[in-house]
Design a protein around this motif. Structure first.
Motif, PDB file in Angstrom:
ATOM      1  N   ALA A  51      34.323  80.222 -13.881  1.00 39.58           N
ATOM      2  CA  ALA A  51      34.927  79.953 -15.191  1.00 39.58           C
ATOM      3  C   ALA A  51      36.044  78.940 -14.997  1.00 39.58           C
ATOM      4  CB  ALA A  51      35.481  81.242 -15.767  1.00 39.58           C
ATOM      5  N   PRO A  52      36.170  77.977 -15.906  1.00 39.83           N
ATOM      6  CA  PRO A  52      37.218  76.962 -15.754  1.00 39.83           C
ATOM      7  C   PRO A  52      38.608  77.588 -15.715  1.00 39.83           C
ATOM      8  CG  PRO A  52      35.657  76.307 -17.444  1.00 39.83           C
ATOM      9  CD  PRO A  52      35.342  77.732 -17.078  1.00 39.83           C
ATOM     10  N   SER A  53      39.421  77.100 -14.794  1.00 39.80           N
ATOM     11  CA  SER A  53      40.793  77.590 -14.671  1.00 39.80           C
ATOM     12  C   SER A  53      41.734  76.589 -15.322  1.00 39.80           C
ATOM     13  CB  SER A  53      41.141  77.740 -13.191  1.00 39.80           C
ATOM     14  OG  SER A  53      42.528  77.818 -13.020  1.00 39.80           O
ATOM     15  N   THR A  54      42.843  77.091 -15.833  1.00 36.92           N
ATOM     16  CA  THR A  54      43.826  76.171 -16.425  1.00 36.92           C
ATOM     17  C   THR A  54      44.970  75.892 -15.456  1.00 36.92           C
ATOM     18  OG1 THR A  54      44.981  78.022 -17.442  1.00 36.92           O
ATOM     19  CG2 THR A  54      43.327  76.907 -18.774  1.00 36.92           C
ATOM     20  N   THR A  55      44.857  76.412 -14.236  1.00 38.98           N
ATOM     21  CA  THR A  55      45.912  76.169 -13.248  1.00 38.98           C
ATOM     22  C   THR A  55      45.630  74.881 -12.496  1.00 38.98           C
ATOM     23  OG1 THR A  55      46.062  78.552 -12.942  1.00 38.98           O
ATOM     24  CG2 THR A  55      47.191  77.179 -11.309  1.00 38.98           C
ATOM     25  N   PRO A  56      46.514  73.877 -12.590  1.00 34.55           N
ATOM     26  CA  PRO A  56      46.269  72.635 -11.848  1.00 34.55           C
ATOM     27  C   PRO A  56      46.234  72.880 -10.338  1.00 34.55           C
ATOM     28  CG  PRO A  56      47.997  72.342 -13.490  1.00 34.55           C
ATOM     29  CD  PRO A  56      47.731  73.822 -13.395  1.00 34.55           C
ATOM     30  N   ILE A  57      45.367  72.162  -9.655  1.00 35.32           N
ATOM     31  CA  ILE A  57      45.254  72.277  -8.201  1.00 35.32           C
ATOM     32  C   ILE A  57      46.257  71.313  -7.571  1.00 35.32           C
ATOM     33  CG2 ILE A  57      43.680  71.836  -6.262  1.00 35.32           C
ATOM     34  CD1 ILE A  57      41.408  72.449  -8.369  1.00 35.32           C
ATOM     35  N   PRO A  58      46.981  71.756  -6.548  1.00 29.62           N
ATOM     36  CA  PRO A  58      47.953  70.838  -5.921  1.00 29.62           C
ATOM     37  C   PRO A  58      47.240  69.612  -5.351  1.00 29.62           C
ATOM     38  CG  PRO A  58      48.229  73.089  -5.126  1.00 29.62           C
ATOM     39  CD  PRO A  58      46.971  73.071  -5.929  1.00 29.62           C
ATOM     40  N   GLY A  59      47.877  68.448  -5.492  1.00 29.93           N
ATOM     41  CA  GLY A  59      47.240  67.209  -5.050  1.00 29.93           C
ATOM     42  C   GLY A  59      47.924  66.569  -3.866  1.00 29.93           C
ATOM     43  N   LYS A  60      47.509  65.350  -3.574  1.00 30.09           N
ATOM     44  CA  LYS A  60      48.033  64.579  -2.447  1.00 30.09           C
ATOM     45  C   LYS A  60      48.369  63.177  -2.939  1.00 30.09           C
ATOM     46  CE  LYS A  60      44.660  66.851   0.557  1.00 30.09           C
ATOM     47  NZ  LYS A  60      43.534  66.667   1.478  1.00 30.09           N
ATOM     48  N   TYR A  61      48.984  62.385  -2.067  1.00 32.50           N
ATOM     49  CA  TYR A  61      49.282  60.991  -2.398  1.00 32.50           C
ATOM     50  C   TYR A  61      48.557  60.054  -1.436  1.00 32.50           C
ATOM     51  CZ  TYR A  61      52.785  62.334  -5.802  1.00 32.50           C
ATOM     52  OH  TYR A  61      53.410  62.851  -6.917  1.00 32.50           O
ATOM     53  N   TRP A  62      48.097  58.953  -1.989  1.00 36.39           N
ATOM     54  CA  TRP A  62      47.431  57.890  -1.238  1.00 36.39           C
ATOM     55  C   TRP A  62      48.197  56.603  -1.527  1.00 36.39           C
ATOM     56  CZ3 TRP A  62      43.906  54.399  -4.209  1.00 36.39           C
ATOM     57  CH2 TRP A  62      43.251  53.456  -3.402  1.00 36.39           C
ATOM     58  N   GLN A  63      48.449  55.822  -0.503  1.00 41.08           N
ATOM     59  CA  GLN A  63      49.195  54.562  -0.686  1.00 41.08           C
ATOM     60  C   GLN A  63      48.221  53.425  -0.976  1.00 41.08           C
ATOM     61  OE1 GLN A  63      52.618  54.284  -0.839  1.00 41.08           O
ATOM     62  NE2 GLN A  63      52.425  56.506  -0.794  1.00 41.08           N
ATOM     63  N   TRP A  64      48.428  52.768  -2.103  1.00 43.30           N
ATOM     64  CA  TRP A  64      47.556  51.649  -2.487  1.00 43.30           C
ATOM     65  C   TRP A  64      48.422  50.470  -2.922  1.00 43.30           C
ATOM     66  CZ3 TRP A  64      46.246  49.625  -7.599  1.00 43.30           C
ATOM     67  CH2 TRP A  64      45.205  48.670  -7.556  1.00 43.30           C
ATOM     68  N   ARG A  65      48.277  49.349  -2.214  1.00 44.48           N
ATOM     69  CA  ARG A  65      49.053  48.137  -2.504  1.00 44.48           C
ATOM     70  C   ARG A  65      50.552  48.435  -2.604  1.00 44.48           C
ATOM     71  NH1 ARG A  65      45.246  44.848  -6.944  1.00 44.48           N
ATOM     72  NH2 ARG A  65      43.355  44.897  -5.690  1.00 44.48           N
ATOM     73  N   GLY A  66      51.020  49.334  -1.748  1.00 44.62           N
ATOM     74  CA  GLY A  66      52.441  49.666  -1.724  1.00 44.62           C
ATOM     75  C   GLY A  66      52.878  50.673  -2.771  1.00 44.62           C
ATOM     76  N   HIS A  67      51.945  51.242  -3.508  1.00 37.85           N
ATOM     77  CA  HIS A  67      52.277  52.208  -4.559  1.00 37.85           C
ATOM     78  C   HIS A  67      51.682  53.583  -4.244  1.00 37.85           C
ATOM     79  CE1 HIS A  67      53.544  48.706  -6.756  1.00 37.85           C
ATOM     80  NE2 HIS A  67      52.318  48.220  -6.814  1.00 37.85           N
ATOM     81  N   SER A  68      52.423  54.639  -4.602  1.00 36.70           N
ATOM     82  CA  SER A  68      51.920  56.003  -4.404  1.00 36.70           C
ATOM     83  C   SER A  68      50.957  56.375  -5.529  1.00 36.70           C
ATOM     84  CB  SER A  68      53.086  56.999  -4.393  1.00 36.70           C
ATOM     85  OG  SER A  68      53.831  56.830  -3.221  1.00 36.70           O
ATOM     86  N   ILE A  69      49.756  56.779  -5.152  1.00 41.30           N
ATOM     87  CA  ILE A  69      48.724  57.191  -6.106  1.00 41.30           C
ATOM     88  C   ILE A  69      48.437  58.674  -5.891  1.00 41.30           C
ATOM     89  CG2 ILE A  69      46.332  56.867  -6.849  1.00 41.30           C
ATOM     90  CD1 ILE A  69      48.094  54.414  -7.418  1.00 41.30           C
TER      91      ILE A  69
END
Length: 315
Positions: free
Chosen positions: A6-24
């Protein structure tokens, strides 16, 4: 649908990726599945990975699922740039190449649909398939994209006739170029009660508009640089036309229309997509502009079954 939860409404913790000097910022859930392509979920204007939480949790038992915040939105960096479909196309393409490591099925809502179409059409090596949910983007007949122009309906008076409409349009355009007006407009539209009011116009099922949803849209709008992104999206020339992109598209296409979307005429827009890409699969759903959030079970099922029956059979 085997193994789904069943779909959960709790966001899953994410990560950051560096792209062209910016955090994504991105979120990953589920394990790689042999012979099943990963999914990459791309949000619309003003939204973020949080908007896909019910889809990530509903699909991650059957697929490796990624969701990403486009540069300028969500928890990603908000540098002062000219934002465009080309910029987000490159971001998504390089994310697939560097982070996912294989072709993905891109699924995009609204502005995210347009960015995903740019990837699938212009960077075909990245796309195993394409799913558009109430996708934005201009066709050649000088029809403006429904987003972000739709936001102007929040500030324009009613339009009684064409001449007045044109005049008001020009006045609004001029006002939007004045720094003080830009600042005041942005402060107004990012207020939680205005966000809720906008959502109430574009969601058919009002019970899906929770405090959590409003907060998830409000929070990134308070970040430094958020106003510059908003203004850039308004002022940047529109990108490649949707019909041109569809003519270049070689992968399978699924379109899910929330038919109660007041920002776009789904049936009319569907005819245009069919004109340029007749082999598409499509469904009209009882939902508004964001069917993935409003009726996640149905969207998850349709997406799941289409990937297994159509994308995998053609690979």
């Amino acid at each position: 649908m085997q193994g789904t939860t069943a779909p959960s409404t709790t966001p899953i913790p994410g990560k950051y990726w560096q792209w062209r000097g910016h955090s994504i910022y991105y979120v990953k859930a589920g394990e790689p599945k042999i012979q099943r392509p990963p999914l990459l979920l791309v949000h619309g204007f003003g939204a973020s990975t949080d908007h896909w939480r019910k889809n990530i949790s509903g699909l991650c038992n059957d697929f490796e699922v990624f969701a990403i915040d486009l540069l300028g939105f969500g928890r990603s960096a908000k540098p002062k740039l000219e934002y465009s479909g080309d910029l987000w196309r490159d971001q998504l393409n390089e994310f697939i190449t560097e982070v996912i490591g294989q072709k993905a099925v891109l699924a995009g809502n609204s502005l995210g649909g347009y960015a995903s179409l740019c990837v699938a059409a212009q960077r075909p090596d990245a796309a195993a398939g394409l799913v558009l949910l109430n996708s934005a983007g201009p066709f050649s007949e000088n029809q403006p994209s429904p987003e972000p122009e739709a936001l102007q309906s929040e500030i324009e008076p009613p339009k009684p006739n064409e001449k007045l409409q044109k005049l008001l349009g020009e006045i609004v355009k001029w006002i939007l170029q004045q720094p003080l007006a830009q600042f005041l407009l942005f402060q107004y539209i990012k207020q939680p009660w205005v966000i809720r009011q906008t959502l109430e116009k574009v969601y058919l099922d009002k019970s899906a508009i929770t405090d959590q949803l409003v907060e998830e849209i409000y929070r990134p709008a308070c970040d430094s640089g958020a106003m510059d992104v908003f203004l850039s999206v308004f002022s940047t020339p529109q990108g490649e036309k949707v019909d041109t992109l569809l003519k270049q598209l070689t992968c399978r296409l699924l379109i899910l229309w929330g038919e109660a979307d007041p920002w776009m005429n789904a049936r009319e827009r569907s005819n245009k997509f069919r004109q340029y890409y007749p082999e598409l699969t499509e469904y009209f759903l009882q939902a508004g502009h964001c069917p993935h959030d409003e009726i996640p079970d149905e969207v998850n099922r349709l997406l799941h079954d289409w990937v297994l029956s159509t994308v995998m059979s053609s690979s």
